[in-house]
Design a protein around this motif. Structure first.
Motif, mmCIF file in Angstrom:
data_model
loop_
_atom_site.group_PDB
_atom_site.id
_atom_site.type_symbol
_atom_site.label_atom_id
_atom_site.label_comp_id
_atom_site.label_asym_id
_atom_site.label_seq_id
_atom_site.Cartn_x
_atom_site.Cartn_y
_atom_site.Cartn_z
ATOM 1 N N VAL A 1 -3.067 0.196 -3.557
ATOM 2 C CA VAL A 1 -3.910 0.206 -2.392
ATOM 3 C C VAL A 1 -5.121 -0.494 -2.555
ATOM 4 O O VAL A 1 -6.066 -0.533 -1.807
ATOM 5 C CB VAL A 1 -4.223 1.848 -2.034
ATOM 6 N N HIS B 1 -8.536 5.692 3.739
ATOM 7 C CA HIS B 1 -7.386 4.814 3.938
ATOM 8 C C HIS B 1 -6.499 4.724 2.705
ATOM 9 O O HIS B 1 -5.507 4.391 3.022
ATOM 10 C CB HIS B 1 -7.960 3.663 4.385
ATOM 11 N N ASP B 2 -6.863 4.963 1.665
ATOM 12 C CA ASP B 2 -5.966 4.553 0.472
ATOM 13 C C ASP B 2 -5.303 5.934 -0.003
ATOM 14 O O ASP B 2 -4.423 5.766 -0.804
ATOM 15 C CB ASP B 2 -6.901 4.106 -0.682
ATOM 16 N N ARG C 1 0.643 7.635 14.979
ATOM 17 C CA ARG C 1 -0.332 6.753 15.991
ATOM 18 C C ARG C 1 -0.269 7.143 17.214
ATOM 19 O O ARG C 1 0.523 8.042 17.523
ATOM 20 C CB ARG C 1 0.291 5.480 16.127
ATOM 21 N N LEU D 1 -4.056 6.195 11.674
ATOM 22 C CA LEU D 1 -5.035 4.955 11.656
ATOM 23 C C LEU D 1 -5.271 4.420 13.093
ATOM 24 O O LEU D 1 -3.968 4.197 13.643
ATOM 25 C CB LEU D 1 -4.524 4.004 10.724
ATOM 26 N N ARG E 1 -2.658 8.551 -0.724
ATOM 27 C CA ARG E 1 -1.138 8.742 -0.143
ATOM 28 C C ARG E 1 -0.868 10.490 -0.720
ATOM 29 O O ARG E 1 -0.745 10.285 -2.036
ATOM 30 C CB ARG E 1 -0.546 7.766 -0.849
ATOM 31 N N ARG F 1 -1.008 11.076 8.526
ATOM 32 C CA ARG F 1 -2.188 10.110 8.446
ATOM 33 C C ARG F 1 -2.150 9.437 9.707
ATOM 34 O O ARG F 1 -0.995 8.892 10.199
ATOM 35 C CB ARG F 1 -1.773 9.358 7.293
ATOM 36 N N ARG G 1 0.929 -1.073 0.025
ATOM 37 C CA ARG G 1 -0.187 0.002 0.157
ATOM 38 C C ARG G 1 0.794 1.291 0.077
ATOM 39 O O ARG G 1 0.421 2.281 -0.483
ATOM 40 C CB ARG G 1 -1.032 -0.100 1.075
ATOM 41 N N PRO H 1 -10.569 -0.090 11.057
ATOM 42 C CA PRO H 1 -10.688 0.956 11.992
ATOM 43 C C PRO H 1 -10.544 2.418 11.568
ATOM 44 O O PRO H 1 -10.265 2.535 10.094
ATOM 45 C CB PRO H 1 -9.231 0.834 12.907
ATOM 46 N N VAL I 1 3.964 1.804 13.586
ATOM 47 C CA VAL I 1 3.331 0.717 14.267
ATOM 48 C C VAL I 1 4.372 0.145 15.305
ATOM 49 O O VAL I 1 3.908 -0.216 16.497
ATOM 50 C CB VAL I 1 2.984 -0.405 13.256
ATOM 51 N N GLU J 1 4.822 3.871 7.813
ATOM 52 C CA GLU J 1 3.889 3.595 8.627
ATOM 53 C C GLU J 1 4.287 2.517 9.492
ATOM 54 O O GLU J 1 3.971 2.412 10.899
ATOM 55 C CB GLU J 1 2.667 3.048 7.645
ATOM 56 N N TYR J 2 4.943 1.572 8.952
ATOM 57 C CA TYR J 2 5.246 0.478 9.995
ATOM 58 C C TYR J 2 6.270 0.691 11.052
ATOM 59 O O TYR J 2 6.179 0.237 12.036
ATOM 60 C CB TYR J 2 5.961 -0.735 9.123
ATOM 61 N N HIS K 1 3.374 9.192 9.023
ATOM 62 C CA HIS K 1 2.282 8.368 9.609
ATOM 63 C C HIS K 1 2.185 8.662 11.340
ATOM 64 O O HIS K 1 3.363 8.507 11.583
ATOM 65 C CB HIS K 1 2.520 6.858 9.222
#
Ligand code: FES
Ligand code: FES
Lengths: 154, 712
Positions: A32, B183-184, B194, B385, B186, B383, A26, B308, B239, B235-236, B192
């Motif tokens: 995506v 959510h898609d 959290r 999530l 970009r 962003r 993604r 979510p 996380v 993003e990861y 990102h």
């Protein structure tokens, strides 16, 4: 750097080896179409095909995919499935649909003409919260019928 | 004046100009600016049909604009099955006005009598001669034309698009896996975020020790009071960083009541009564030939979208832009402005679709999270999530309810007295401008969410359409321990479960058939029709005795003013596992004039399935320390394996006003199932969800006379 075979192309990705593949798809590859739901392997929104089998992208470390053939909804050959979803208007919010189409594609590869119960069982780990289930089931049933007929006539 | 124009929608007083709603583009397409947002209910398609119909345009020439605080009218929340009734009518009147303006403009330009001008296929004609496209009339149109409400919309018998099953505008992109959702998205340079939140319900941050903590890719760790968020490049990384941060936090937990007998606990918390309908039942009850009373309960339930909540925010040049899947971008903007102490016009909110939300879930909260982090990292879109665990624990739930009903039967077997007492928490905790409705807000300030107090949602459908003699309806509001807000149908789901179960119990007491008994108490012609048609479609037989397989009926008119729905359920009970297997649901709906029959069926089927899920499986459940809601195993919902066959029948009323139907099929579902279970087995279940464990337990508590009737 990892090399991946995805939708018929070879791609090099930067991500760390253990990164769940959903993030690579993604964010790094911009694909995506594979949706992110629970990220826990429970909802099926992120289903992709790996060597023809349905796999959860959120639970799959990217490194385990090297050398394998990956297909996402963007590269799905079974477009007759998508046509059937349109014909049945099988979506409300539609968030679950991509993962469900991929799960159905995996099913039809091993069982081209499944009965309704077999389709239900194949989708037992795909969630749809909008309640579109019956239309989805009908779309997959119809897709399998028309497709297996057209294959026979060739 | 036409009937439709008589119901002049109030929103047109606020936005009286055609140009607020419709714009003709140079390529002869028409842009539509609705204030209602797409939630998966297909509203954009239905609105496009309405405008295309009035403007004599092919559907492909309609562009429905995205809803933003820049260009769209402020239509508040998209909720309560009101979109087609209100916005649909507003757009219909706007389009009718524009159609007449186009004709007048053509008459002027071509110096032709108005009667000779026709619009067809998106073109202007004089008799059968083509004159021009709509765009060419631009300079002849009054730029500030107001919507008078005096121009009659097209008559239903000339409709070509309205009433036709129409393909959803959004479906192609969705089946192809395009970027359909928030959510898609970009954005360039997007980073990102959290948020650190407790993993048990209601806990407060006690300490967070970050000494020596190394977080890869970290751009910012933002702490304001107990609000803690982080921003990472990838993003990861975010996380992983959140996982590490969570290990460094300690929490002060908050003791919850025991969920095993939560309702008894809640009964003690009642603070306010609302008398919905005055009445004096006591004396009549005394005199009644037969009397009955029963109590019903429903649990806390959650929205649990399939994914979510998510939001993106960008702070740039003193302006904050937020992309959100909230149900109401204007109320959320007011709330954010207050929370952030910034002028409203320094905020732009843009609606993007999310996964189906079914009410007030985490969408608004996460928008505040993203806004706070964006302010801390100016110039970059942030962003945020939520995790599934955060969504399950931090979204506002639908409150647990208790419904106590007493009634009496006269000698003729008819209900002569009815006394309904509901108990509920509030159903509306939506943000709207007070600045204290979003999670980040009270985490930041250390305050508690203020209790919003009683609201209509608690007694929605507490009254019924039946003639019940001396009837009294009261709803008591308790202030409960969990955060609550609107879930699809609000209190109507629980209230209808009780009312329609109790009507069934009374039918048996009267020795009458449940269908006949309902009809005996109903004058409303349309209500009678949906029940009669449902009974006919289901091959309803006057009740015999339990046979293992059962039919159950229930009926409600949503909010008592919207669509009419009757449902019949056919089910069996597995006598070994005590699992209910629903075989078939028949739904009959009268929603007045139908715009898109296929879209309406889709909504009704969806509500039916969610209704089954809420009746058989769904229940928010915590241990005393708030542990318990972590993933989909903790909150069971319906899956493909137990989906029954659903048949939906529509009664079209082209000459009558549209009745909102987006929620209408959910309220009767629970009672239809409970009534069918009783018909099948003789077991009356009054507590939701009706799980095998509850059925087994109920069997243990049945009296001997009750047990005699049971078949397993
Ligand atoms: S997102 Fe992968 S299974 Fe839910
Ligand atoms: S259509 Fe919304 S979750 Fe399936």
């Amino acid at each position: 750097m990892l090399e991946l075979h995805i939708n018929g192309q070879t791609k090099r990705v930067q991500a760390e080896a253990e990164t769940p593949f959903i993030y690579v798809l993604r964010n790094e590859l911009g694909l995506v179409g594979t949706k992110q739901g629970c990220s826990l392997g429970q909802c099926g929104a992120c289903t992709i095909l790996v060597d023809g089998k349905a796999l959860r992208a959120c639970e799959t470390a990217t490194e385990t995919l090297s050398g394998k053939s990956i297909v996402t909804i963007e590269g799905l050959k079974e477009t007759f499935l998508q046509d059937a979803f349109i014909a049945e208007q099988a979506a409300q919010c539609g968030y679950c649909i991509s993962g469900i189409i991929m799960t159905a594609a995996a099913l039809l590869r091993t069982n081209p003409k499944p009965g309704k119960q077999e389709i239900k069982t194949a989708l037992k780990d795909n969630l749809c919260r909008c309640g579109t289930h019956n239309r989805i089931l009908k779309a997959i049933e119809k897709a399998s019928q028309t497709h297996s007929e057209s294959v026979r006539h060739v | 004046m036409s009937d439709l124009a008589k119901h002049f929608p109030p929103i047109l007083t606020k936005y009286p100009l055609v140009k607020s709603w419709l714009k003709i583009n140079p390529d002869n397409t028409v842009s539509v600016f609705p204030g209602k947002v797409e939630l998966g209910q297909g509203i954009r398609t239905a609105l496009a049909q309405i405008v295309a119909e009035e403007l004599e345009l092919p559907l492909q020439q309609i562009c429905i604009s995205e809803v933003t605080t820049q260009d769209s009218p402020d239509e508040g929340y998209t909720a309560g099955s009101a979109s087609l009734e209100q916005s649909g009518l507003a757009l219909r009147l706007a389009a009718a006005q524009l159609r007449e303006s186009l004709r007048r403009a053509a008459a002027l330009r071509y110096e032709t009598p108005l009667e000779l001008i026709d619009l067809k296929d998106g073109k202007v004609w004089q008799n059968e001669t083509f004159l021009c496209g709509y765009a060419e009339l631009k300079d002849w149109l009054e730029p500030d034309e107001t919507i008078s409400g005096q121009i009659a919309p097209k008559s239903p018998n000339t409709h070509k698009l309205i009433g036709q099953a129409t393909q959803r505008l959004d479906i192609l992109a969705k089946v192809k896996g395009e970027a359909s959702f928030l959510h898609d998205i970009r954005l360039p340079e997007m980073v990102h975020g959290r948020i650190l939140r407790p993993t048990v319900y209601g806990a407060k941050l006690k300490s967070l020790d970050i000494t020596g903590l190394e977080l890869t890719g970290l751009i910012r760790l933002e702490r304001q009071g107990n609000f803690v968020g982080l921003v990472c490049q990838e993003e990861y990384q975010a996380v992983k960083a959140l996982e590490k941060l969570t290990q460094r936090a300690t929490w002060e937990t908050f003791e919850l009541p025991h969920f095993a007998n939560i309702h008894n606990h809640l009964r003690a918390l009642v603070t306010e009564d609302v008398v919905v309908k005055e009445g004096n039942p006591e004396a009549t009850l005394e005199r009644s030939e037969k009397r009955l009373e029963a109590s019903y309960t429903t649990p806390y339930q959650a929205h649990t979208s399939v994914a979510p909540s998510c939001a993106i925010a960008l702070f740039k040049d003193e302006h904050l832009t937020v992309w959100t899947h909230s149900q109401g971008i204007y109320p959320l903007r007011r709330e954010l402005a207050k929370l952030l102490n910034r002028p409203e016009d320094s905020l732009t909110l843009i609606h993007k679709e999310g996964p189906g939300c079914y009410g007030h879930n985490g969408a608004d909260d996460v928008a505040a999270d993203a806004a706070l982090l964006a302010l801390a990292v100016p110039g970059k879109p942030v962003r945020v999530l939520w995790s599934l665990e955060q969504e399950l624990q931090h979204e506002p739930y639908s409150p647990a309810m208790m419904l106590d009903i007493k009634a009496g039967l006269a000698a003729n077997g008819k209900v002569n007295v009815w006394d309904f007492t509901g108990l509920t928490d509030t159903h509306v905790g939506r943000p709207g401008g007070t600045g204290d409705r979003l999670r980040a807000g009270w985490e930041r300030s250390g305050t508690q969410l203020k209790w919003p107090g009683p609201s209509e949602g608690g007694y929605r459908n507490a009254e019924t359409l039946y003639n019940l003699g001396e009837a009294k309806v009261t709803t008591k509001f308790y202030q409960g321990p969990l955060r609550v807000s609107a879930l699809r149908t609000l209190g109507a789901f629980a209230n209808t479960f009780a009312n329609e179960s109790f009507m069934d119990e009374l039918a048996y007491l009267a020795g009458s058939d449940p269908v006949a008994f309902r009809l005996e108490h109903l004058d409303d012609r349309r209500a009678r029709a949906v029940i009669e048609i449902a009974a006919q479609k289901a091959n309803w037989q006057a009740h015999a005795s339990p046979s293992g397989q059962g039919l159950g009926i229930a009926f409600a008119r949503y909010k008592n003013v919207k669509a009419y729905v009757a449902q019949i359920v056919k089910l069996t009970l597995n006598s070994e596992t005590a699992e209910i297997q629903i075989e078939k649901v028949i739904t009959v709906c009268d929603a007045g004039q139908i715009i898109n029959p296929d879209g309406l069926k889709n909504q009704l089927e969806g509500g039916t399935v969610q209704g089954i899920s809420r009746t058989l499986y769904e229940e928010v459940h915590f241990d005393w320390d708030g542990d318990g809601m972590h993933d989909w195993d903790a909150y069971r919902v319906i899956g493909f394996e137990t989906i029954p066959e659903i048949e939906t029948f529509l009664i079209d009323q082209p000459a009558l006003p549209i009745l909102g139907a987006g929620e209408a099929s959910m309220p009767p579902m629970a009672a239809a199932i409970a009534n069918a279970l009783y018909d099948a087995t003789g077991i009356r279940m009054r507590d939701l969800p009706i799980t095998p464990e509850r059925i087994k337990k109920r069997l243990e508590t049945l009296s001997e006379t009750e047990l005699e009737k049971v078949i397993l």
